[in-house]
Design a protein around this motif. Sequence first.
Motif, PDB file in Angstrom:
ATOM      1  N   CYS A   1      -4.419  -0.800  -5.619  1.00  0.00           N
ATOM      2  CA  CYS A   1      -5.767  -0.688  -5.613  1.00  0.00           C
ATOM      3  C   CYS A   1      -6.388   0.529  -6.219  1.00  0.00           C
ATOM      4  O   CYS A   1      -5.630   1.566  -6.565  1.00  0.00           O
ATOM      5  CB  CYS A   1      -6.077  -0.339  -4.156  1.00  0.00           C
ATOM      6  SG  CYS A   1      -5.888  -1.895  -3.157  1.00  0.00           S
ATOM      7  N   HIS A   2      -7.615   0.798  -6.554  1.00  0.00           N
ATOM      8  CA  HIS A   2      -8.294   1.721  -7.168  1.00  0.00           C
ATOM      9  C   HIS A   2      -8.487   2.981  -6.389  1.00  0.00           C
ATOM     10  O   HIS A   2      -8.316   2.879  -5.201  1.00  0.00           O
ATOM     11  CB  HIS A   2      -9.632   1.307  -7.827  1.00  0.00           C
ATOM     12  CG  HIS A   2     -10.359   2.275  -8.688  1.00  0.00           C
ATOM     13  ND1 HIS A   2     -11.248   3.198  -8.312  1.00  0.00           N
ATOM     14  CD2 HIS A   2     -10.307   2.330  -9.968  1.00  0.00           C
ATOM     15  CE1 HIS A   2     -11.669   3.797  -9.432  1.00  0.00           C
ATOM     16  NE2 HIS A   2     -11.111   3.294 -10.459  1.00  0.00           N
ATOM     17  N   ASN A   3      -8.322   3.926  -6.843  1.00  0.00           N
ATOM     18  CA  ASN A   3      -8.276   5.341  -6.164  1.00  0.00           C
ATOM     19  C   ASN A   3      -9.582   5.485  -5.364  1.00  0.00           C
ATOM     20  O   ASN A   3      -9.604   6.380  -4.480  1.00  0.00           O
ATOM     21  CB  ASN A   3      -7.847   6.486  -6.880  1.00  0.00           C
ATOM     22  CG  ASN A   3      -8.809   6.740  -8.193  1.00  0.00           C
ATOM     23  OD1 ASN A   3      -9.816   6.139  -8.245  1.00  0.00           O
ATOM     24  ND2 ASN A   3      -8.699   7.708  -9.053  1.00  0.00           N
TER      25      ASN A   3
ATOM     26  N   CYS B   1      -8.103  -4.455  -0.989  1.00  0.00           N
ATOM     27  CA  CYS B   1      -8.583  -3.294  -1.621  1.00  0.00           C
ATOM     28  C   CYS B   1     -10.176  -3.217  -1.015  1.00  0.00           C
ATOM     29  O   CYS B   1     -10.967  -3.532  -1.453  1.00  0.00           O
ATOM     30  CB  CYS B   1      -8.522  -3.126  -2.998  1.00  0.00           C
ATOM     31  SG  CYS B   1      -6.834  -3.260  -3.590  1.00  0.00           S
TER      32      CYS B   1
ATOM     33  N   ASN C   1      -7.889  -6.793  -5.843  1.00  0.00           N
ATOM     34  CA  ASN C   1      -7.522  -5.318  -6.232  1.00  0.00           C
ATOM     35  C   ASN C   1      -8.144  -4.827  -7.337  1.00  0.00           C
ATOM     36  O   ASN C   1      -7.925  -3.687  -8.076  1.00  0.00           O
ATOM     37  CB  ASN C   1      -5.814  -5.855  -6.616  1.00  0.00           C
ATOM     38  CG  ASN C   1      -5.810  -6.793  -7.850  1.00  0.00           C
ATOM     39  OD1 ASN C   1      -7.110  -7.506  -8.229  1.00  0.00           O
ATOM     40  ND2 ASN C   1      -4.667  -7.318  -8.027  1.00  0.00           N
TER      41      ASN C   1
ATOM     42  N   GLY D   1       4.053   2.526  -3.328  1.00  0.00           N
ATOM     43  CA  GLY D   1       4.247   3.567  -4.478  1.00  0.00           C
ATOM     44  C   GLY D   1       3.631   2.617  -5.763  1.00  0.00           C
ATOM     45  O   GLY D   1       3.521   3.085  -7.257  1.00  0.00           O
ATOM     46  N   LYS D   2       3.200   1.531  -5.655  1.00  0.00           N
ATOM     47  CA  LYS D   2       2.926   0.615  -6.817  1.00  0.00           C
ATOM     48  C   LYS D   2       1.319   0.860  -7.210  1.00  0.00           C
ATOM     49  O   LYS D   2       0.885   0.430  -8.205  1.00  0.00           O
ATOM     50  CB  LYS D   2       2.985  -0.786  -6.573  1.00  0.00           C
ATOM     51  CG  LYS D   2       4.362  -1.459  -6.358  1.00  0.00           C
ATOM     52  CD  LYS D   2       4.599  -2.741  -6.164  1.00  0.00           C
ATOM     53  CE  LYS D   2       6.171  -3.184  -6.061  1.00  0.00           C
ATOM     54  NZ  LYS D   2       6.390  -4.583  -5.554  1.00  0.00           N
ATOM     55  N   LYS D   3       0.474   1.466  -6.031  1.00  0.00           N
ATOM     56  CA  LYS D   3      -0.861   1.629  -6.165  1.00  0.00           C
ATOM     57  C   LYS D   3      -1.614   0.475  -6.773  1.00  0.00           C
ATOM     58  O   LYS D   3      -2.174   0.478  -7.582  1.00  0.00           O
ATOM     59  CB  LYS D   3      -1.088   2.802  -7.024  1.00  0.00           C
ATOM     60  CG  LYS D   3      -0.518   4.330  -6.404  1.00  0.00           C
ATOM     61  CD  LYS D   3      -0.875   5.327  -7.340  1.00  0.00           C
ATOM     62  CE  LYS D   3      -0.426   6.692  -6.746  1.00  0.00           C
ATOM     63  NZ  LYS D   3      -0.329   7.828  -7.892  1.00  0.00           N
TER      64      LYS D   3
ATOM     65  N   CYS E   1       0.764  -1.223  -0.178  1.00  0.00           N
ATOM     66  CA  CYS E   1       0.173   0.005   0.042  1.00  0.00           C
ATOM     67  C   CYS E   1       0.943   1.413   0.122  1.00  0.00           C
ATOM     68  O   CYS E   1       0.407   2.158  -0.543  1.00  0.00           O
ATOM     69  CB  CYS E   1      -1.019  -0.148   1.256  1.00  0.00           C
ATOM     70  SG  CYS E   1      -2.056  -1.458   1.290  1.00  0.00           S
ATOM     71  N   THR E   2       1.961   1.141   0.646  1.00  0.00           N
ATOM     72  CA  THR E   2       2.979   2.439   0.618  1.00  0.00           C
ATOM     73  C   THR E   2       4.168   2.086  -0.228  1.00  0.00           C
ATOM     74  O   THR E   2       5.122   3.063  -0.137  1.00  0.00           O
ATOM     75  CB  THR E   2       3.381   2.582   2.012  1.00  0.00           C
ATOM     76  OG1 THR E   2       4.036   1.535   2.529  1.00  0.00           O
ATOM     77  CG2 THR E   2       2.209   2.786   2.869  1.00  0.00           C
TER      78      THR E   2
ATOM     79  N   CYS F   1      -6.345   0.922   0.511  1.00  0.00           N
ATOM     80  CA  CYS F   1      -5.537  -0.292   0.368  1.00  0.00           C
ATOM     81  C   CYS F   1      -5.066  -0.599   1.859  1.00  0.00           C
ATOM     82  O   CYS F   1      -4.804   0.106   2.774  1.00  0.00           O
ATOM     83  CB  CYS F   1      -4.165  -0.018  -0.275  1.00  0.00           C
ATOM     84  SG  CYS F   1      -2.833  -1.346  -0.192  1.00  0.00           S
TER      85      CYS F   1
END
Length: 827
Positions: free
Chosen positions: A178-180, A193, A210, A174-176, A171-172, A184
């Motif tokens: 999950c959807h905005n 997610c 995810n 930087g791969k992101k 989650c941290t 996460c």
Amino acid sequence: MGGPHGGPFLLFHVLCFLLTVLEVGSQNSKACALWCPPNSSCVNGTACRCAPGFISFSGEIFTDPLESCDDINECGPPSPVDCGGSASCQNTEGGYYCTCSPGYEPVSGPAVFQNESENTCRDVDECQHRPRVCKGRSICINTEGSYTCQCPPGLEFNPEDPRHCTDVNECTSGKKPCHNSTHCLNSVGGYECRCRPGWKPIAGSPNGPNNTVCEDKDECSSGEHRCHNSTICVNTVGSYTCHCRQGWVPRPGFQDKQMITVCEEIFFPAWTAPPGIKSQRLSAFFERVQKMSRDFKPATAKKSMQDLVRSVDDLLKNSGDLESLGQSSKHVTATHLLSGLEKTLRTLAKAIPKGSFTYRSDDDTELSVVVQEQGKGNVTVGQSHARILLDWAVAAAAGESGPSVVGILSSQNMKKLLANASLKLDLEKLKETYESPVRGAKVTLLSAVSSVFLSNPNTEKLDSNVSFAFTLHEQPELKPRQELICAFWKNDGNGNGSWATSGCWKMGSGNGSITCQCSHLSSFAILMAHYDVEDPKLALITKVGLALSLVCLLLCILTFLLVRPIQGSRTTVHLHLCICLFVGSAIFLAGIENEGGEVGTRCRLVAVLLHYCFLAAFCWMSLEGVELYFLVVRVFQGQGLRKLWLCLIGYGVPLIIVGISAGAYSKGYGREKFCWLNFEGGFLWSFVGPVTFIVLGNAIIFVITVWKLTQKFSEINPDIKKLKKVRVLTITAIAQLFVLGCTWVFGLLLFDPESWVLSYIFSILNCLQGFFLFVLYCLLNKKVREEYRKWACMVAGNRYSEFATTTSASGSSHNQTQALRPSESGM
């Protein structure tokens, strides 16, 4: 070896060894060579053979004694031994062997073998045979001939210990993943997610993988909110807020637009009449206000504000008995009205919808209000009377979360209650400007009185200055010691108030308006102030001159009462003139200044007494002129007026004038700074008119007297020297100027207070009038001087008989000329 035969002996042995070798070589040519190197064997007497696994430079057999046998590397080129797959050749001294490569082991047979045919090597599974080869959560993976340690998904090797695996926070990282629209949630070795609070998965979307996609949840429409029933639920992205209903405000301790907001309905503020003010009109106004309070509904707040403005207009326009109130009571009423209007309008404005509106009454009173959400930047509220510019952040009260209010109320009718109000000036600054003390200011209101109210009630010290632009309904012509100032109405804490300038300053003017800036808020107006600048030298001359005159007038009164030889009608006039001047000067010196600035009973009484005493003094001056006329012009036609008529004229005429003046306009007595006659309405002419008449009449008598005296001097002694005649006439004329009050002509000509020459002349001559009367009536009168000598001798203990004999002998030689000299006759 160091003996005499050592050298030859050594040489002999060497030669014997060489001969022996040559002899043996020649005899055993077919025997083994003795010089074969290590790892070799003798072939014959001249050749050697290298052992298996060794070779010389010349080959297997060599004849050169200098060669050696070196190890053959069977595992290296050019023809390495083929040990087979998964095996490796290991060279040894004079030979070699084959072994299985690391990670392999022979299935059968010895671990060391010589060729590929003997190779039985097979891969070894280290992960089975060595289960702890990988530590922690790492996983052992066997490979051909070896193994590797790998971390499970969601884990990674610890940089400090490569054999241990730690959790990877996807989650941290930087791969992101999950959807905005989701949140996460990391877990050991993985992540989820999930929809955030206040969100829900879209139709058909799971909650966790995810590929989860979420949308806002409308708690207000779904009924999932927890808003109090005094509020309205307003949905927000991911949440909701609870807003107070229109006409409601948060309860104490709560804030608007929170999930726990609790509100209460806006009520009309309690507003009662000021204590101690008795007025039917004011009582009727507050009864009307109480009725508005009972009938008030938040939905009609705007109409209530308009009704309140009309009620105030009606009160001020048809003030009725408010006009009869004292100045202090009027100012208390004005202070109460201004503060109550500010509080009431601030409360009612919070109940109206967002936006702005302006109301203008039939009496030209304007109310402008702006209501909007809190924010940054400037806001302008304007109308025809005034405009205000301030930072929007200043308007919000501390801890307030609802809409903010900015309003301004401008009234022309408020001037009636604020008329003649005092002004507190920056006296030190004005003293530096004029280089003299400033006693105060007389102010004139030039603009409407504008009251500003905000949501923020604490406006005594603002974080940023507020700008005002006031419209001037009059264009004044400024004279010396006059200026336009920005003033505000300041409550003194006791219900009263006054104009003040601290914290406000003028920025500029033009196009019929004045621009000001202030660091606080209140009720404001533009004033034209006229300063009274005190001349310290002139004030000192006045006080010292009056004090000296009082002493001299007291001596004159005692002289006229005690000295019998000078008793007569003229002495009676002198006596009462000095009495009136003494009483008037004493009252002037003690009570002329109005320290409080408010015209009260004491100040009015002082003004009445001064009016009467000085009018009486002038009436007695007119009688002095009449007596002088009878003495000089009609010397043989009578002795003048009787004492009864003298008293009736001297005291009765001023009593009539003062009585008529007080009955016609009693408020004409007393001013803000001096207890004297007011200038308004021409009331000052009740003093100036009679004085002008008396001074002009005495001036005519003065001219006639001087003309007659000139004739009499010529008739009595035609041969008198011209210079002496001029001197006698000059002394007589000057003396009569003070007796007849002709020096007041300088005061009548003092139209411009800035004319300091006339001011000094008038002050010096009139403050010392008592001193001049003492010199003229007492010191220059021979009979009075004789009485003074008599009193002096009695005090010194001398006999008066000798003194009386001498004076009687000298008195027999008096003639008519001596009787007419001012120094002896007392004229």
